[in-house]
Design a protein around this motif. Sequence first.
Motif, PDB file in Angstrom:
ATOM      1  N   MET A 174       0.844  -1.201   0.000  1.00  0.00           N
ATOM      2  CA  MET A 174       0.000   0.000   0.000  1.00  0.00           C
ATOM      3  C   MET A 174       0.876   1.246   0.000  1.00  0.00           C
ATOM      4  O   MET A 174       1.744   1.404   0.829  1.00  0.00           O
ATOM      5  N   GLY A 218       2.020   5.258   0.063  1.00  0.00           N
ATOM      6  CA  GLY A 218       1.702   6.485   0.772  1.00  0.00           C
ATOM      7  C   GLY A 218       1.414   6.286   2.244  1.00  0.00           C
ATOM      8  O   GLY A 218       1.641   5.222   2.811  1.00  0.00           O
ATOM      9  N   ALA A 219       0.877   7.356   2.850  1.00  0.00           N
ATOM     10  CA  ALA A 219       0.578   7.312   4.272  1.00  0.00           C
ATOM     11  C   ALA A 219      -0.674   6.473   4.510  1.00  0.00           C
ATOM     12  O   ALA A 219      -1.445   6.217   3.594  1.00  0.00           O
ATOM     13  N   GLY A 220      -0.855   6.076   5.756  1.00  0.00           N
ATOM     14  CA  GLY A 220      -2.048   5.301   6.064  1.00  0.00           C
ATOM     15  C   GLY A 220      -2.109   4.981   7.531  1.00  0.00           C
ATOM     16  O   GLY A 220      -1.167   5.267   8.284  1.00  0.00           O
ATOM     17  N   PHE A 221      -3.201   4.377   7.960  1.00  0.00           N
ATOM     18  CA  PHE A 221      -3.378   4.019   9.355  1.00  0.00           C
ATOM     19  C   PHE A 221      -2.802   2.638   9.604  1.00  0.00           C
ATOM     20  O   PHE A 221      -3.085   1.697   8.879  1.00  0.00           O
ATOM     21  N   GLU A 243      -8.078   0.976   5.440  1.00  0.00           N
ATOM     22  CA  GLU A 243      -8.375   1.530   4.123  1.00  0.00           C
ATOM     23  C   GLU A 243      -9.560   2.485   4.202  1.00  0.00           C
ATOM     24  O   GLU A 243      -9.533   3.579   3.625  1.00  0.00           O
ATOM     25  N   LEU A 244     -10.582   2.073   4.917  1.00  0.00           N
ATOM     26  CA  LEU A 244     -11.788   2.885   5.033  1.00  0.00           C
ATOM     27  C   LEU A 244     -11.475   4.233   5.669  1.00  0.00           C
ATOM     28  O   LEU A 244     -11.924   5.279   5.210  1.00  0.00           O
ATOM     29  N   LEU A 245     -10.692   4.188   6.735  1.00  0.00           N
ATOM     30  CA  LEU A 245     -10.336   5.427   7.423  1.00  0.00           C
ATOM     31  C   LEU A 245      -9.493   6.321   6.516  1.00  0.00           C
ATOM     32  O   LEU A 245      -9.644   7.538   6.509  1.00  0.00           O
ATOM     33  N   LYS A 246      -8.615   5.676   5.753  1.00  0.00           N
ATOM     34  CA  LYS A 246      -7.771   6.446   4.835  1.00  0.00           C
ATOM     35  C   LYS A 246      -8.645   7.183   3.821  1.00  0.00           C
ATOM     36  O   LYS A 246      -8.443   8.368   3.544  1.00  0.00           O
ATOM     37  N   ILE A 247      -9.642   6.488   3.281  1.00  0.00           N
ATOM     38  CA  ILE A 247     -10.553   7.112   2.317  1.00  0.00           C
ATOM     39  C   ILE A 247     -11.294   8.257   2.977  1.00  0.00           C
ATOM     40  O   ILE A 247     -11.465   9.333   2.410  1.00  0.00           O
ATOM     41  N   PHE A 248     -11.741   8.025   4.185  1.00  0.00           N
ATOM     42  CA  PHE A 248     -12.499   9.005   4.942  1.00  0.00           C
ATOM     43  C   PHE A 248     -11.729  10.315   5.062  1.00  0.00           C
ATOM     44  O   PHE A 248     -12.236  11.400   4.748  1.00  0.00           O
ATOM     45  N   VAL A 249     -10.494  10.194   5.508  1.00  0.00           N
ATOM     46  CA  VAL A 249      -9.651  11.373   5.696  1.00  0.00           C
ATOM     47  C   VAL A 249      -9.325  12.029   4.361  1.00  0.00           C
ATOM     48  O   VAL A 249      -9.445  13.248   4.196  1.00  0.00           O
ATOM     49  N   THR A 250      -8.918  11.203   3.385  1.00  0.00           N
ATOM     50  CA  THR A 250      -8.558  11.735   2.077  1.00  0.00           C
ATOM     51  C   THR A 250      -9.729  12.460   1.445  1.00  0.00           C
ATOM     52  O   THR A 250      -9.570  13.527   0.858  1.00  0.00           O
ATOM     53  N   LEU A 309      -2.960   0.710  15.328  1.00  0.00           N
ATOM     54  CA  LEU A 309      -3.685   1.914  15.729  1.00  0.00           C
ATOM     55  C   LEU A 309      -5.186   1.721  15.535  1.00  0.00           C
ATOM     56  O   LEU A 309      -5.985   2.048  16.410  1.00  0.00           O
ATOM     57  N   GLN A 355      -7.206  -4.435   8.448  1.00  0.00           N
ATOM     58  CA  GLN A 355      -6.613  -3.867   7.237  1.00  0.00           C
ATOM     59  C   GLN A 355      -7.647  -3.114   6.425  1.00  0.00           C
ATOM     60  O   GLN A 355      -7.388  -2.033   5.893  1.00  0.00           O
TER      61      GLN A 355
END
Lengths: 122, 81
Positions: free
Chosen positions: B1, B3-6, B36-43, B10, B32
């Motif tokens: 994956m 770039g940055a991510g959770f 991904e879901l949180l990453k989408i949320f923030v992005t 955490l 996992q």
Amino acid sequence: MRLKAAVHYTVGCLCEEVASDKEIQFSKQTIAAISEMTFRQCENFAKDLEMFARHAKRSTVNTEDVKLLARRSNSLLKYITEKNEEIAQLNLERKAKKKKKSEDRNKNSRESAEDGEVDNEN
Amino acid sequence: MEGAGFRKELVGKLLRLHFQDSGTRVSGDALQLMAELLKIFVTEAAVRGARQAQAEDVALVGVDQLEKVLPQLVGGHGGCR
């Protein structure tokens, strides 16, 4: 709270990526606001996930529960479903590699056992 | 994956913080996926904020811009394109 700080850090990194992509800047307050919102959303997510699992009479949240969480948007659900398959595929490959490694190791340990090395009960 | 991510660790801690039942666990794959879901949320929040700022012709995404896009993101109608 260290968890919030960790979230804040990751949010900062993600915003940084968007910033350089869009050639724009995010104010510190904005990053803090997104971070706070994400942290709060986790509470909703967690409670929903737990409920979904319990509804299915499970005590372990699995990917089906996460997919249910993503149902609000078709494109989100599609993306998450694809990611899920990616992850499953990756884990399968990793397990296959590990299995092969441990088979090789067993082969080697069997050979070295003849030299009188420590044997394992399993 | 890329770039940055959770990190999984955490995400797990964040979820367990709010579970009602101490016996509730999360599978590794689910962690996992949630990352991904949180990453989408923030992005998504960041991108929408950026678009709002661009529409207003400002160089900085401030809370004013964010406030305009947050309700749709957090509300009932998931509008991720």
